[in-house]
Design a protein around this motif. Structure first.
Motif, PDB file in Angstrom:
ATOM      1  N   UNK A 198     -66.822   7.897  41.954  1.00 20.65           N
ATOM      2  CA  UNK A 198     -66.700   7.131  40.714  1.00 20.65           C
ATOM      3  C   UNK A 198     -65.618   7.729  39.823  1.00 20.65           C
ATOM      4  N   UNK A 199     -64.939   6.857  39.092  1.00 23.70           N
ATOM      5  CA  UNK A 199     -63.944   7.328  38.136  1.00 23.70           C
ATOM      6  C   UNK A 199     -64.647   7.854  36.893  1.00 23.70           C
ATOM      7  N   UNK A 200     -63.891   8.535  36.032  1.00 16.64           N
ATOM      8  CA  UNK A 200     -64.486   9.076  34.806  1.00 16.64           C
ATOM      9  C   UNK A 200     -65.002   7.955  33.911  1.00 16.64           C
ATOM     10  N   UNK A 201     -64.286   6.813  33.887  1.00 13.54           N
ATOM     11  CA  UNK A 201     -64.750   5.681  33.082  1.00 13.54           C
ATOM     12  C   UNK A 201     -66.051   5.114  33.639  1.00 13.54           C
ATOM     13  N   UNK A 202     -66.160   5.080  34.954  1.00 15.70           N
ATOM     14  CA  UNK A 202     -67.372   4.541  35.575  1.00 15.70           C
ATOM     15  C   UNK A 202     -68.570   5.456  35.358  1.00 15.70           C
ATOM     16  N   UNK A 203     -68.345   6.759  35.355  1.00 19.65           N
ATOM     17  CA  UNK A 203     -69.463   7.679  35.130  1.00 19.65           C
ATOM     18  C   UNK A 203     -69.980   7.592  33.701  1.00 19.65           C
ATOM     19  N   UNK A 204     -69.138   7.158  32.766  1.00 22.64           N
ATOM     20  CA  UNK A 204     -69.582   7.016  31.380  1.00 22.64           C
ATOM     21  C   UNK A 204     -70.495   5.805  31.203  1.00 22.64           C
ATOM     22  N   UNK A 205     -70.235   4.739  31.962  1.00 22.18           N
ATOM     23  CA  UNK A 205     -71.060   3.522  31.867  1.00 22.18           C
ATOM     24  C   UNK A 205     -71.425   3.043  33.274  1.00 22.18           C
ATOM     25  N   UNK A 206     -72.242   3.807  33.990  1.00 21.07           N
ATOM     26  CA  UNK A 206     -72.558   3.432  35.380  1.00 21.07           C
ATOM     27  C   UNK A 206     -73.325   2.120  35.489  1.00 21.07           C
ATOM     28  N   UNK A 207     -74.047   1.734  34.409  1.00 23.34           N
ATOM     29  CA  UNK A 207     -74.826   0.498  34.477  1.00 23.34           C
ATOM     30  C   UNK A 207     -73.942  -0.738  34.628  1.00 23.34           C
ATOM     31  N   UNK A 208     -72.661  -0.610  34.268  1.00 19.80           N
ATOM     32  CA  UNK A 208     -71.755  -1.751  34.393  1.00 19.80           C
ATOM     33  C   UNK A 208     -71.333  -2.007  35.840  1.00 19.80           C
ATOM     34  N   UNK A 209     -71.593  -1.038  36.712  1.00 18.87           N
ATOM     35  CA  UNK A 209     -71.211  -1.209  38.113  1.00 18.87           C
ATOM     36  C   UNK A 209     -72.157  -2.142  38.859  1.00 18.87           C
ATOM     37  N   UNK A 210     -73.416  -2.194  38.437  1.00 17.71           N
ATOM     38  CA  UNK A 210     -74.402  -2.979  39.172  1.00 17.71           C
ATOM     39  C   UNK A 210     -74.059  -4.464  39.240  1.00 17.71           C
ATOM     40  N   UNK A 211     -73.737  -5.128  38.108  1.00 20.13           N
ATOM     41  CA  UNK A 211     -73.413  -6.557  38.207  1.00 20.13           C
ATOM     42  C   UNK A 211     -72.231  -6.830  39.130  1.00 20.13           C
ATOM     43  N   UNK A 212     -71.230  -5.932  39.105  1.00 22.23           N
ATOM     44  CA  UNK A 212     -70.071  -6.129  39.971  1.00 22.23           C
ATOM     45  C   UNK A 212     -70.432  -6.020  41.441  1.00 22.23           C
ATOM     46  N   UNK A 213     -71.309  -5.057  41.748  1.00 20.31           N
ATOM     47  CA  UNK A 213     -71.723  -4.885  43.147  1.00 20.31           C
ATOM     48  C   UNK A 213     -72.526  -6.085  43.631  1.00 20.31           C
ATOM     49  N   UNK A 214     -73.532  -6.489  42.845  1.00 17.74           N
ATOM     50  CA  UNK A 214     -74.408  -7.581  43.279  1.00 17.74           C
ATOM     51  C   UNK A 214     -73.737  -8.942  43.179  1.00 17.74           C
ATOM     52  N   UNK A 215     -72.570  -8.985  42.552  1.00 16.91           N
ATOM     53  CA  UNK A 215     -71.796 -10.228  42.540  1.00 16.91           C
ATOM     54  C   UNK A 215     -71.179 -10.483  43.910  1.00 16.91           C
ATOM     55  N   UNK A 216     -70.857  -9.391  44.623  1.00 18.50           N
ATOM     56  CA  UNK A 216     -70.180  -9.519  45.914  1.00 18.50           C
ATOM     57  C   UNK A 216     -71.128  -9.395  47.107  1.00 18.50           C
TER      58      UNK A 216
END
Length: 304
Positions: free
Chosen positions: A16-34
């Motif tokens: 994960x990038x530093x930006x992603x580690x700050x807001x990991x909850x934002x990764x879930x919608x992107x993952x489950x979208x695909x």
């Protein structure tokens, strides 16, 4: 990472990038979208089956441990999917599909129950089968194609012999050694496929078979020898399917197959872990299902 480590630096996110580690909850919608949870189960199973079939297994990643990790990872992903579906961004999008991802729906069709009017029972049934499937993912539109594929792979005597060998090692302190682990996975995929086919046939056709007032001969007679409707499978075949799913629900059968897979590829017996596998009953019921599937296929082939 090619090794196991307890070092604090190795326990930090590495992909994960530093930006992603700050807001990991934002990764879930992107993952489950695909990806759907069914996609995750499918791809992870392909990776697992390829991994445990290789030689020179790592001491820290035996086939049994990999299967255990796979099962726990899938549960984690399913929980993640539920959390994402309950999020504010997903509520407006998921609509009708929510009931298939978040758990058993009160509207699930059960054997002997007619689907509600205005609903599409076939589409709903296919979604449920795909949601609960571990290995088998194809051919839900025509269960008889599944039966053809099964009997292209096994005849009844060889199927029963393989089933006996696999169930036997589940209760012994050794793993299945009459072939590679992929043989067990392929075999259980085929078992799951005929369970799916049997369930599909029972749910989709039972109401029609039970409610028809005409027999197959009446259908033929009314059309001057040209049947306008399908010939009904014998009642004894339907009764066999009912008994199979009365012993275990569709979901419970999938859990049973998971246990068989785990302990047939482990050097430790199921009893050692406090798990009871009723091998004799399972052998009898699964063999009976295979015989019933053979009769269903033969009955279907008799249709013009």
């Amino acid at each position: 990472m090619r090794f196991i480590s307890d070092d604090a630096n190795d326990l930090k996110p590495a992909w994960m990038s530093s930006q992603e580690t700050e807001c990991p909850e934002k990764l879930l919608p992107g993952f489950w979208k695909h990806y759907t949870i069914a996609d995750c189960r499918f791809f992870l199973w392909q990776m697992l089956s390829a991994s445990i079939s290789t030689e020179n297994q790592d001491a820290d990643a035996s086939p049994g441990e990999q299967i255990s990790f796979f099962e726990n990872l899938v549960v984690y992903l399913e929980a993640s999917s539920i959390v994402d579906n309950r999020g504010p961004l997903s509520k407006a999008k998921r609509g009708e599909s929510e009931q298939y991802e978040t758990g058993e729906s009160s509207m699930d069709i059960k054997p002997g129950e007619k689907p509600p009017k205005g609903d599409n029972p076939h589409r709903k049934l296919h979604k449920r089968l795909k949601r609960l499937s571990i290995w088998h993912r194809d051919g839900f539109d025509d269960p008889y194609v599944i039966l053809d594929s099964f009997f292209d792979a096994y005849d009844l005597p060889s199927f029963k012999a393989r089933l006996y060998d696999i169930l036997q090692v589940c209760c012994q302190e050794k793993y299945y050694d009459k072939g590679c682990p992929a043989d067990v996975l392929y075999f259980l995929e085929k078992v799951e496929s005929i369970i799916n086919a049997a369930y599909s046939i029972l749910i989709s056709e039972e109401a029609k078979w039970l409610d028809k007032s005409k027999t197959a001969m009446e259908c033929i007679a009314s059309s001057n020898g040209e049947p306008e409707c399908e010939i009904e499978p014998p009642a004894v075949i339907i009764q066999c399917l009912k008994e199979f799913f009365e012993y275990r629900s569709l979901k419970k059968w999938k859990q049973e197959l998971n246990r068989i897979c785990l302990y047939s590829l482990s050097s430790q017996s199921a009893q050692e872990w406090g798990v009871w596998i009723d091998s004799l009953t399972l052998y009898k019921l699964i063999c009976s299902l295979a015989e019933t599937a053979f009769d269903l296929r033969k009955n279907r082939s008799a249709l013009p």
